[in-house]
Scaffold this motif. Sequence first.
Motif, mmCIF file in Angstrom:
data_model
loop_
_atom_site.group_PDB
_atom_site.id
_atom_site.type_symbol
_atom_site.label_atom_id
_atom_site.label_comp_id
_atom_site.label_asym_id
_atom_site.label_seq_id
_atom_site.Cartn_x
_atom_site.Cartn_y
_atom_site.Cartn_z
ATOM 1 N N PHE A 84 17.869 -33.343 -3.555
ATOM 2 C CA PHE A 84 18.465 -34.872 -3.059
ATOM 3 C C PHE A 84 19.781 -34.934 -3.184
ATOM 4 C CE2 PHE A 84 18.290 -39.568 -3.778
ATOM 5 C CZ PHE A 84 17.963 -40.115 -2.325
ATOM 6 N N ASP A 85 19.691 -34.992 -5.102
ATOM 7 C CA ASP A 85 20.809 -35.554 -5.184
ATOM 8 C C ASP A 85 22.303 -34.600 -5.198
ATOM 9 O OD1 ASP A 85 20.397 -37.615 -6.548
ATOM 10 O OD2 ASP A 85 20.676 -37.491 -8.866
ATOM 11 N N ALA A 86 21.950 -33.372 -4.946
ATOM 12 C CA ALA A 86 23.178 -32.493 -4.461
ATOM 13 C C ALA A 86 23.216 -32.808 -3.718
ATOM 14 C CB ALA A 86 22.643 -30.998 -4.709
ATOM 15 N N LYS A 87 22.634 -33.109 -2.766
ATOM 16 C CA LYS A 87 22.702 -33.424 -1.022
ATOM 17 C C LYS A 87 23.745 -34.891 -0.315
ATOM 18 C CE LYS A 87 20.453 -33.428 2.922
ATOM 19 N NZ LYS A 87 19.483 -33.309 3.729
ATOM 20 N N LEU A 88 23.348 -35.645 -1.935
ATOM 21 C CA LEU A 88 24.281 -37.227 -1.351
ATOM 22 C C LEU A 88 25.618 -36.495 -2.010
ATOM 23 C CD1 LEU A 88 21.902 -39.222 -3.556
ATOM 24 C CD2 LEU A 88 22.611 -40.126 -1.002
ATOM 25 N N ALA A 89 25.694 -35.713 -3.419
ATOM 26 C CA ALA A 89 26.911 -35.317 -4.273
ATOM 27 C C ALA A 89 28.056 -34.634 -3.373
ATOM 28 C CB ALA A 89 26.664 -35.524 -5.584
ATOM 29 N N GLY A 90 27.291 -33.605 -2.023
ATOM 30 C CA GLY A 90 27.765 -32.947 -1.295
ATOM 31 C C GLY A 90 28.452 -33.787 -0.259
ATOM 32 N N GLY A 91 27.958 -34.932 0.262
ATOM 33 C CA GLY A 91 28.427 -35.476 1.266
ATOM 34 C C GLY A 91 27.229 -34.309 2.254
ATOM 35 N N GLN A 92 26.206 -34.278 2.277
ATOM 36 C CA GLN A 92 25.384 -33.305 3.261
ATOM 37 C C GLN A 92 24.714 -34.475 3.341
ATOM 38 O OE1 GLN A 92 26.508 -30.483 4.982
ATOM 39 N NE2 GLN A 92 28.199 -30.861 3.502
ATOM 40 N N MET A 93 24.075 -35.790 2.805
ATOM 41 C CA MET A 93 23.278 -36.678 3.775
ATOM 42 C C MET A 93 23.488 -36.816 4.612
ATOM 43 S SD MET A 93 20.577 -37.334 2.112
ATOM 44 C CE MET A 93 20.399 -37.536 0.686
ATOM 45 N N GLU A 94 22.198 -37.504 6.155
ATOM 46 C CA GLU A 94 22.441 -37.779 6.607
ATOM 47 C C GLU A 94 23.358 -39.500 7.117
ATOM 48 O OE1 GLU A 94 19.819 -34.346 7.405
ATOM 49 O OE2 GLU A 94 19.959 -36.391 5.729
ATOM 50 N N ASP A 95 23.622 -39.859 7.594
ATOM 51 C CA ASP A 95 23.457 -41.479 8.005
ATOM 52 C C ASP A 95 22.691 -42.451 7.372
ATOM 53 O OD1 ASP A 95 26.337 -40.582 9.262
ATOM 54 O OD2 ASP A 95 25.827 -40.399 11.224
ATOM 55 N N VAL A 96 21.937 -42.121 8.077
ATOM 56 C CA VAL A 96 20.621 -43.079 7.610
ATOM 57 C C VAL A 96 19.817 -42.137 6.998
ATOM 58 C CG1 VAL A 96 19.029 -44.518 8.378
ATOM 59 C CG2 VAL A 96 20.903 -44.477 9.897
ATOM 60 N N PHE A 97 19.158 -42.071 5.735
ATOM 61 C CA PHE A 97 18.642 -41.297 4.548
ATOM 62 C C PHE A 97 17.273 -41.805 4.299
ATOM 63 C CE2 PHE A 97 22.334 -42.280 2.203
ATOM 64 C CZ PHE A 97 21.274 -42.410 0.981
ATOM 65 N N TYR A 98 16.054 -41.438 4.208
ATOM 66 C CA TYR A 98 14.795 -41.624 3.542
ATOM 67 C C TYR A 98 15.365 -41.709 1.926
ATOM 68 C CZ TYR A 98 10.003 -40.942 3.034
ATOM 69 O OH TYR A 98 8.598 -41.001 1.739
ATOM 70 N N GLY A 310 4.355 -48.581 -3.838
ATOM 71 C CA GLY A 310 5.342 -47.626 -4.107
ATOM 72 C C GLY A 310 5.047 -47.869 -2.349
ATOM 73 N N GLY A 311 6.552 -46.477 -1.955
ATOM 74 C CA GLY A 311 6.273 -46.710 -0.499
ATOM 75 C C GLY A 311 7.349 -45.776 -0.281
ATOM 76 N N ASP A 312 8.648 -46.740 0.737
ATOM 77 C CA ASP A 312 9.799 -46.013 1.241
ATOM 78 C C ASP A 312 10.097 -46.609 2.610
ATOM 79 O OD1 ASP A 312 8.134 -45.146 3.899
ATOM 80 O OD2 ASP A 312 7.458 -43.583 2.978
ATOM 81 N N GLY A 313 11.407 -46.237 2.544
ATOM 82 C CA GLY A 313 12.336 -46.702 3.001
ATOM 83 C C GLY A 313 13.702 -45.632 3.068
ATOM 84 N N TYR A 314 15.474 -46.754 3.967
ATOM 85 C CA TYR A 314 15.760 -46.404 4.653
ATOM 86 C C TYR A 314 17.464 -46.632 4.026
ATOM 87 C CZ TYR A 314 13.617 -42.770 7.972
ATOM 88 O OH TYR A 314 13.471 -41.924 8.990
ATOM 89 N N MET A 315 17.919 -46.398 3.724
ATOM 90 C CA MET A 315 19.647 -46.277 3.140
ATOM 91 C C MET A 315 20.614 -45.682 4.142
ATOM 92 S SD MET A 315 19.127 -45.962 -1.225
ATOM 93 C CE MET A 315 20.379 -47.236 -1.703
ATOM 94 N N PHE A 316 21.704 -46.216 3.782
ATOM 95 C CA PHE A 316 22.552 -45.380 5.115
ATOM 96 C C PHE A 316 24.001 -44.944 4.183
ATOM 97 C CE2 PHE A 316 20.866 -48.436 7.377
ATOM 98 C CZ PHE A 316 21.173 -48.383 8.670
#
Length: 447
Positions: A84-98, A310-316
């Motif tokens: 998760f953190d690696a995808k964020l730091a590397g710019g590989q995360m989706e536009d809308v992510f879980y 608990g639960g989940d959502g989406y960020m951008f």
Amino acid sequence: MRSTGIRRTLVALGVGALTLTACGSNDDRAADGKTRITVNCMPPKSAEVDRRFFEEDIAAFEKKNPDIDVVPHDAFPCQDPKTFDAKLAGGQMEDVFYTYFTDARHVVDIKQAADLTPYVKELKSYGTIQQQLRDIYTVDGRIYGVPRTGYSMGLVYHRQLFERAGLDPDRPPTTWAEVRDAAKKIAALGDGTVGYADYSAQNQGGWHFTAELYSQGGDVVTPDGKKAAVDSPEGRAVLQNLHDMRWKDDSMGSKQLLVINDVQQMMGAGKLGMYLAAPDNIPILVKEKGAEYKDLALAPMPGGRATLIGGDGYMFHKKASPAQVRAGLKWLDHMFLTPGDGFLGDYARAKKNDAPVGLPEPRLFTGAADAKDQQVKEDHANVPVENYQAFLDGNQSLEMRIEPPQAQQLYSVLDGVVSAVLTKEDADIDRLLKDASTKIDGILARG
């Protein structure tokens, strides 16, 4: 912490020659001039019904919004903590992510989330979502995400075993003393029957310890989030109760270091009286573990003080363009946040496909939106909703409390505490809590 270990996800549709590799970029225009958004959390091919539902819903969304192209990415589980953190730091995360609720502050702190505050007024459903869930994605007055589902912990119990043990299945335990008494009576049925089971491995023991601590009015960390708070009368009460059920009453069975699948297998086989879980465990127990809906019931968290949510959502993605943010918010409204409709709320479609309808959660909305969602659910219910009424009634008086900061790291520490108590009769509870506090203080200090 996830409540079942199963995550719903999304699917790619009709993307033809479009590539699926672009993540979190400002390349927000497809060749045909549409605004393109990448999203994650796609159901695996093995989840055939969920995958089909998502295909139908995205197709309907794109038909309604012909200027938007949704490109879903396959991911199971929806979020892998290892990457998760690696995808964020590397710019590989989706536009809308879980994200899990526990990730929201972290993503903001490392400056990887887009600020949705200027746009959230365009999310039609936002004002109908429970305030305590919205607050999870609000940091320093700015909005960085949108909740999708929420759950609260309760006591799953086996009605048939209650009856066989001389207990009233319509009056489940409301205190930990009553849980202990019921567990003894159920274990006395013999033939390998366990009265109460708990997790104690893979961070799941720490998760449940936290829930049990909340239920008695305790906490894992101090209100400012800077120091451990487990070395307390409430912390000792939780561990002493587990110790006594395990070693004095022999109501928890001899096999320990259990995780969620072990406990679900026991309940599904009719060999377990009670365990802590969220409502979404119930269909897992029926469809995968052999239980029947009529035998499963749900009560509120014993103790009467609070329960873990608990639960989940989406960020951008921080690089999402204004057009992508607006498109993503429209997509969230359509897919998840329209009462009685969409991927999670189309109860008529779910019932036609033999999916369970009528479970007491997730309960995302308030006011008229909640009333509509609950009415549509009631109209299409295909499970014994009366078995969950105690849970709904009891939750009204409980404080709803989110998981602590640095939750997974803290749970790893607390796993060792719970496992020691359940595997060593002479475990020193005071020493275990003291040592855990020192470790937790170190984790919190490192941030």
